[in-house]
Design a protein around this motif. Structure first.
Motif, PDB file in Angstrom:
ATOM      1  N   SER A 461       0.817  -1.216   0.000  1.00 43.00           N
ATOM      2  CA  SER A 461       0.000   0.000   0.000  1.00 43.00           C
ATOM      3  C   SER A 461       0.850   1.264   0.000  1.00 43.00           C
ATOM      4  O   SER A 461       1.947   1.298   0.554  1.00 43.00           O
ATOM      5  CB  SER A 461      -0.938   0.006   1.212  1.00 43.00           C
ATOM      6  OG  SER A 461      -0.196  -0.059   2.415  1.00 43.00           O
ATOM      7  N   ILE A 471      -0.673   1.787   6.341  1.00 42.32           N
ATOM      8  CA  ILE A 471      -0.724   0.359   6.675  1.00 42.32           C
ATOM      9  C   ILE A 471      -1.882   0.039   7.613  1.00 42.32           C
ATOM     10  O   ILE A 471      -2.440  -1.057   7.596  1.00 42.32           O
ATOM     11  CB  ILE A 471       0.620  -0.119   7.287  1.00 42.32           C
ATOM     12  CG1 ILE A 471       0.735  -1.643   7.146  1.00 42.32           C
ATOM     13  CG2 ILE A 471       0.766   0.328   8.738  1.00 42.32           C
ATOM     14  CD1 ILE A 471       2.129  -2.167   7.290  1.00 42.32           C
ATOM     15  N   LYS A 483       1.013  -7.419   5.065  1.00 40.49           N
ATOM     16  CA  LYS A 483       0.857  -6.026   4.641  1.00 40.49           C
ATOM     17  C   LYS A 483       2.207  -5.321   4.572  1.00 40.49           C
ATOM     18  O   LYS A 483       3.048  -5.489   5.457  1.00 40.49           O
ATOM     19  CB  LYS A 483      -0.076  -5.280   5.592  1.00 40.49           C
ATOM     20  CG  LYS A 483      -1.522  -5.759   5.544  1.00 40.49           C
ATOM     21  CD  LYS A 483      -2.418  -4.906   6.417  1.00 40.49           C
ATOM     22  CE  LYS A 483      -3.870  -5.361   6.338  1.00 40.49           C
ATOM     23  NZ  LYS A 483      -4.751  -4.510   7.186  1.00 40.49           N
TER      24      LYS A 483
END
Length: 659
Positions: A461, A471, A483
């Motif tokens: 991301s 995050i 992630k």
């Protein structure tokens, strides 16, 4: 005193700059210094001849300069004034196809033909009507010169509202890059039309035309003289420094040449004027870092070598005056002497007369008594017409490899970054902070958050708000997944205090975007390189991992283009992302910042072209236009229709869905 309308507190003068460490600023300045050193002046006249032709051709291409010598002027005179021994006409005429400019023509009494001087204004209140600009014009006319003063593109009476005095830089000025043009190139194209117009008048001596101006106006005088050989003598004032010094400083996008530092320095641009007359005038008390006497001397040292190569040293002068950033009285005196010497060579010269009688600004307005002609279009109107026109002319080749190679040129990716070393520290039991050091000197701060149960799904991301915020909100509905979040260049740990200081006066990413464009790069291109470094690391550790890229706002642009250039992304999950660079209408408040600026993206085919070249599943929540408005259902449908057409043509395995 010269008051720059691009800033509220004159921050561009370099006072109050932050003193904390700034690794991004330091890296980019070092690169600019390397570029400056690279641009050597050749040893022979023959070598210079070849170099100047290459530089000239590159300028035309990169700036998007166009010539319209046969275009009808369609000039209209709306008012006249008499002052002392000269008269003034208020006129407007056609500079580019369908584009008209407002100006004042000062004409000495008599039959002529008169030498003429084009008098450019900088980023100053009231443009051509400003007392400083007007005073130079009166002085020139009083001393026997015709003088033309024009409102620069997007300013003065060419502002959105006729009585306003717009600053033409910022987001709107940068949007020309997206169209494959530049504000610099538009200015040069229009200014050459001034020379065309003056040369068409019987009372003008077309063989004796000069150019001058201060600050941004001096910059215009330099570029015009460099490109148009009909300018016999030029005198740029408080505007010459080095292109190196433009990096991470406060300069307008109208002074930005795409990829400029990759093929030239300012000394060579001034050298294009040789052997014609050039007088460079700077101020000893200059506080603008790009235009200090020190920077100017670095440039003119090399320009002087060019003048010597062409045996024209007598036509090259340099003067430093003990004043601030302004066109002082002493400079005005030097102006008349300079143009007397080079535009009135065969005339007996009388004493210089600096006495002037300024007019009220209303008297010099082209539209003082009537509504502005609809032929005078504002900068937003031009951007809207141009972006739609250029995009409609795009012919899609159907060859994916060819189009992707062109896309790499658009985002300015020549080489991908490689990893030199990685440092890491544990933040808690699930989170690790890694600092990835690349071969460029840029380090990428990355947070890796492990899932509760080991997973082959990775969510990478990015968001302009920074890695910590990103995050925590990255794809909360995705369930069990690893992630990864990182700081984009210009954000979080990779933000630049110097850039933030200058951007506070204009728009975020103004300084970084301009700087990278000078260096042959783009912000989006650098973000794509960051993405790829992280994706490669994941692929190296888990070759069969499922890669999902999540990006918000401006980062969505990088994600879309990345998915076209990097075939291993399974899914794009975007929110509030830009989906088209087509200019529609100027917003009251800008939604996106200048990080999205991509020279030439519209001629290439816009973002839908990249989506169609991607093999990823793309889902977008709140897709937005260039001005931040969420697309209507009709516009979503039109975009999907175009996507499906192109995706079929390219045999894409991807899909596009709007939430």
């Amino acid at each position: 005193m010269y008051i720059d309308i691009s800033t509220n507190n004159q921050g561009q003068l370099g006072t109050g700059l932050p003193e904390e460490p700034d690794e991004i600023c330091d890296l980019l300045k070092k690169e600019a210094t390397r570029q400056f050193t690279k641009h050597k002046i050749p040893a022979t006249r023959q070598e210079w001849s070849g170099m100047k032709d290459r530089i000239y051709d590159n300028i035309l291409k990169k700036a998007g300069i166009a010539f319209f010598p046969e275009l009808d002027f369609d000039e209209q005179v709306t008012g006249r004034s008499r002052v002392m021994n000269y008269s003034i006409k208020n006129i407007y005429f056609q500079t580019l196809p369908g584009v008209y400019a407002t100006g004042n023509l000062y004409i000495p009494d008599g039959d002529g033909p008169f030498p003429a001087v084009i008098n450019f204004h900088g980023h100053i209140l009231d443009s051509k009507l400003n007392h400083s600009v007007q005073k130079r014009a009166h002085i020139l006319a009083r001393n026997g010169f015709a003088c033309f003063c024009m409102d620069t593109f997007g300013t003065g009476e060419r502002s959105i509202k006729p009585d306003d005095s717009d600053y033409h830089g910022g987001m709107d000025g940068a949007n020309h890059f997206n169209n494959g043009q530049s504000l610099l190139g538009i200015q040069v194209s229009e200014n050459m039309r001034i020379v065309d117009f003056l040369s068409s008048l019987d009372f003008i001596d077309k063989n004796n035309i000069g150019a001058t101006g201060e600050s941004g106006g001096g910059n215009q005088a330099m570029w015009l003289a460099a490109i148009d050989k009909r300018i016999k003598a030029a005198m740029p004032v408080v505007s010459v420094g080095t292109f190196e010094a433009f990096v991470m400083a406060h300069n307008c996008v109208c002074e930005t040449l795409p990829d400029g530092l990759t093929f030239c320095e300012e000394s060579q641009i001034l050298g294009l004027i040789a052997p014609r007359a050039l007088n460079v005038c700077n101020a000893l008390q200059e506080k603008h870092k790009a235009f200090t006497a020190t920077e100017m001397l670095r440039t003119v040292k090399n320009t002087g070598k060019i003048y010597r190569l062409v045996n024209a040293s007598e036509n090259f002068h340099v003067q430093i005056f003990n004043n601030e950033h302004e066109y002082s009285k002493e400079m005005q005196f030097a102006m008349i002497n300079w143009f007397n010497s080079h535009l009135k060579e065969n005339e007996k010269q009388g004493p210089v007369n600096l006495d002037t009688e300024l007019l009220e600004k209303e008297e010099l307005k082209v539209f003082q008594h009537k509504k502005r002609d609809s032929k005078i279009i504002s900068q937003p109107d031009y951007l809207r017409i141009t972006s739609n026109s250029i995009l409609s002319q795009k012919k899609f080749s159907g060859n994916a490899e060819t189009e992707l190679q062109e896309l790499k040129k658009i985002v300015r990716i020549q080489n991908w970054w490689s990893v030199e070393k990685t440092n890491e520290q544990s933040l808690n039991k699930n989170r690790i902070l890694k600092s990835i050091c690349t071969d460029t000197g840029i380090r990428i701060p990355v947070i890796f958050q492990a899932s509760e149960n080991e997973s082959d799904i990775f969510i990478i991301s990015a968001d302009p708000d920074g890695k910590e915020t990103t995050i925590d909100k990255a794809c909360p509905t995705q369930g069990n997944a690893e992630k990864v979040s990182f700081d984009l260049l210009g954000t979080g740990e990779l933000s630049s205090p110097v850039a933030s200081f200058y951007d506070n006066e204009i728009t975020p990413f103004h300084t970084l975007s301009r700087t990278l464009i000078w260096l042959g790069k783009t912000v989006v291109g650098e973000w794509i390189k960051e993405f790829k470094v992280i994706l490669d690391l994941i692929r190296k550790s888990k070759p069969d991992a499922t890669l999902r890229v999540s990006a918000n706002r401006e980062a969505g642009v990088a994600a879309i283009l990345l998915s076209a250039l990097y075939p291993g992304i399974d899914e794009l999950i975007l929110c509030d992302s830009l989906v088209s660079y087509v200019y529609e209408e100027k917003p009251e408040v800008e939604y996106f910042n200048m990080s999205i600026t991509l020279p030439g993206i519209i001629p290439w085919g816009d973002l839908v072209h990249a989506m169609a070249l991607s093999h990823s599943k793309i889902s977008i929540t709140n897709p937005r236009n260039l001005h931040g408005k969420i697309l209507t259902e009709d516009k979503k449908a039109a975009l999907l229709e175009k996507y499906n057409l192109l995706a079929t043509q390219y045999r894409s395995k991807g899909s596009l869905h709007f939430n």
